[in-house]
Design a protein around this motif. Structure first.
Motif, PDB file in Angstrom:
ATOM      1  N   MET A   1       0.835  -1.191   0.000  1.00 56.34           N
ATOM      2  CA  MET A   1       0.000   0.000   0.000  1.00 56.34           C
ATOM      3  C   MET A   1       0.877   1.252   0.000  1.00 56.34           C
ATOM      4  N   VAL A   2       0.638   2.129  -0.942  1.00 53.80           N
ATOM      5  CA  VAL A   2       1.408   3.355  -1.069  1.00 53.80           C
ATOM      6  C   VAL A   2       0.759   4.435  -0.203  1.00 53.80           C
ATOM      7  N   SER A   3       1.577   5.045   0.627  1.00 55.99           N
ATOM      8  CA  SER A   3       1.124   6.117   1.499  1.00 55.99           C
ATOM      9  C   SER A   3       0.943   7.402   0.701  1.00 55.99           C
ATOM     10  N   GLU A   4       0.090   8.292   1.182  1.00 56.81           N
ATOM     11  CA  GLU A   4      -0.065   9.610   0.576  1.00 56.81           C
ATOM     12  C   GLU A   4       1.028  10.560   1.052  1.00 56.81           C
ATOM     13  N   GLN A   5       1.736  10.178   2.104  1.00 55.03           N
ATOM     14  CA  GLN A   5       2.804  11.014   2.640  1.00 55.03           C
ATOM     15  C   GLN A   5       3.987  10.982   1.682  1.00 55.03           C
ATOM     16  N   LYS A   6       4.492  12.149   1.301  1.00 56.08           N
ATOM     17  CA  LYS A   6       5.585  12.231   0.336  1.00 56.08           C
ATOM     18  C   LYS A   6       6.905  11.774   0.939  1.00 56.08           C
TER      19      LYS A   6
ATOM     20  N   ILE B   1      16.035   8.656  14.713  1.00 53.91           N
ATOM     21  CA  ILE B   1      14.895   8.044  15.386  1.00 53.91           C
ATOM     22  C   ILE B   1      13.594   8.498  14.743  1.00 53.91           C
ATOM     23  N   GLY B   2      12.704   7.549  14.504  1.00 52.19           N
ATOM     24  CA  GLY B   2      11.374   7.860  14.014  1.00 52.19           C
ATOM     25  C   GLY B   2      10.949   6.921  12.909  1.00 52.19           C
ATOM     26  N   ASN B   3       9.642   6.794  12.757  1.00 49.49           N
ATOM     27  CA  ASN B   3       9.077   5.954  11.703  1.00 49.49           C
ATOM     28  C   ASN B   3       9.071   6.655  10.351  1.00 49.49           C
ATOM     29  N   ASP B   4       9.434   7.937  10.367  1.00 44.78           N
ATOM     30  CA  ASP B   4       9.401   8.720   9.142  1.00 44.78           C
ATOM     31  C   ASP B   4      10.756   8.813   8.455  1.00 44.78           C
ATOM     32  N   VAL B   5      11.736   8.058   8.924  1.00 49.84           N
ATOM     33  CA  VAL B   5      13.079   8.173   8.365  1.00 49.84           C
ATOM     34  C   VAL B   5      13.762   6.807   8.319  1.00 49.84           C
ATOM     35  N   VAL B   6      14.526   6.599   7.257  1.00 52.26           N
ATOM     36  CA  VAL B   6      15.363   5.410   7.145  1.00 52.26           C
ATOM     37  C   VAL B   6      16.758   5.886   6.739  1.00 52.26           C
ATOM     38  N   VAL B   7      17.762   5.292   7.353  1.00 52.91           N
ATOM     39  CA  VAL B   7      19.145   5.662   7.104  1.00 52.91           C
ATOM     40  C   VAL B   7      19.818   4.565   6.291  1.00 52.91           C
TER      41      VAL B   7
ATOM     42  N   ALA C   1      19.423   2.867  -1.103  1.00 52.97           N
ATOM     43  CA  ALA C   1      18.617   4.028  -0.723  1.00 52.97           C
ATOM     44  C   ALA C   1      17.252   4.000  -1.405  1.00 52.97           C
ATOM     45  N   ILE C   2      17.237   3.740  -2.695  1.00 56.28           N
ATOM     46  CA  ILE C   2      15.964   3.725  -3.423  1.00 56.28           C
ATOM     47  C   ILE C   2      15.121   2.517  -3.018  1.00 56.28           C
ATOM     48  N   SER C   3      15.736   1.338  -2.929  1.00 58.29           N
ATOM     49  CA  SER C   3      14.953   0.146  -2.569  1.00 58.29           C
ATOM     50  C   SER C   3      14.433   0.227  -1.134  1.00 58.29           C
ATOM     51  N   GLU C   4      15.221   0.788  -0.211  1.00 61.05           N
ATOM     52  CA  GLU C   4      14.733   0.961   1.174  1.00 61.05           C
ATOM     53  C   GLU C   4      13.573   1.946   1.206  1.00 61.05           C
ATOM     54  N   GLY C   5      13.696   3.026   0.444  1.00 61.57           N
ATOM     55  CA  GLY C   5      12.603   3.996   0.381  1.00 61.57           C
ATOM     56  C   GLY C   5      11.329   3.371  -0.163  1.00 61.57           C
ATOM     57  N   MET C   6      11.446   2.592  -1.210  1.00 57.02           N
ATOM     58  CA  MET C   6      10.278   1.940  -1.802  1.00 57.02           C
ATOM     59  C   MET C   6       9.699   0.884  -0.863  1.00 57.02           C
ATOM     60  N   ALA C   7      10.570   0.078  -0.266  1.00 56.30           N
ATOM     61  CA  ALA C   7      10.095  -0.986   0.622  1.00 56.30           C
ATOM     62  C   ALA C   7       9.420  -0.407   1.868  1.00 56.30           C
ATOM     63  N   ARG C   8      10.006   0.622   2.420  1.00 55.22           N
ATOM     64  CA  ARG C   8       9.511   1.184   3.676  1.00 55.22           C
ATOM     65  C   ARG C   8       8.342   2.140   3.472  1.00 55.22           C
TER      66      ARG C   8
ATOM     67  N   GLY D   1       6.984   3.071   0.020  1.00 58.19           N
ATOM     68  CA  GLY D   1       6.175   2.812  -1.158  1.00 58.19           C
ATOM     69  C   GLY D   1       6.258   3.839  -2.274  1.00 58.19           C
ATOM     70  N   ARG D   2       7.118   4.824  -2.124  1.00 58.44           N
ATOM     71  CA  ARG D   2       7.199   5.850  -3.167  1.00 58.44           C
ATOM     72  C   ARG D   2       8.459   6.687  -2.984  1.00 58.44           C
ATOM     73  N   ILE D   3       8.847   7.374  -4.057  1.00 56.03           N
ATOM     74  CA  ILE D   3       9.923   8.355  -4.028  1.00 56.03           C
ATOM     75  C   ILE D   3       9.374   9.585  -4.759  1.00 56.03           C
TER      76      ILE D   3
END
Length: 190
Positions: free
Chosen positions: A1-6, A43-49, A63-70, A72-74
């Motif tokens: 499911m793709v989030s609406e959050q950018k 720290i936070g659910n809104d960020v991946v390092v 970076a791109i695959s983690e963003g997509m997996a976590r 759902g969008r870039i």
């Protein structure tokens, strides 16, 4: 499911402009993928390092695959990672040249190519390339004052000036394909 959050991907995110951009995007309720050679955990659910050298395609892929997996969008890619070697060009070694090319060109190529592929699937995206034309990390106080006096606005730029410009571009949907000089008027009329 793709989030609406950018979602914004920020390279060179461990300090300076990159770290300030991570904060600015998080403050705007974006989710963020932060990447740099060495990154402290955030720290936070809104960020991946994603720690790694952007010159290595595997870091860009991560970076791109983690963003997509976590998330759902870039939506946005900020190419901030870059190196500048503070010595005359005629004194550059082949190793200096290779280092500059690997980060500033190869790193840009890999992550931008991968980000655009994901953006094209959604039919939208935003890419900002940060470059510097005058950088000197060893400015003495007197030299700083002299350089500031040469600027039309009477001061040297600060990190917040760059962040403000990028946040402007993020919200300016009709501004595209432009070079925005964030230089205090230094390039005006040239």
């Amino acid at each position: 499911m793709v989030s609406e959050q950018k979602v914004a991907v920020i390279t060179g995110a461990s300090g300076g402009i990159g770290a300030a951009l991570v904060k600015a995007y998080r403050d705007r309720k974006y989710r963020v993928v932060a990447t740099a050679r060495s990154m402290e955990p955030l720290i936070g659910n809104d960020v991946v390092v994603v720690a790694g050298d952007i010159a290595d395609r595997k870091t860009a892929e991560g970076a791109i695959s983690e963003g997509m997996a976590r998330f759902g969008r870039i939506d946005t890619l900020i190419n901030n990672a870059g190196i500048f070697i503070s010595k005359p060009f005629t004194q550059y070694t082949e190793a200096d040249y290779a280092a500059i090319l690997s980060v500033n060109v190869t790193g840009f190529f890999h992550i931008t190519q991968l980000a655009i592929a994901e953006m094209e699937k959604r039919g939208s995206g935003h890419i900002v390339q940060i470059t510097a034309s005058l950088v000197d990390h060893a400015i003495a106080v007197e030299a700083y004052a002299q350089l500031a006096a040469l600027q039309p606005v009477g001061r040297l730029g600060e990190i917040s000036d760059i962040v403000d410009a990028i946040m402007y571009l993020e919200g300016a949907g009709f501004v595209t394909g432009e070079i925005l000089h964030v230089d205090g008027g230094q390039s005006a009329g040239h």
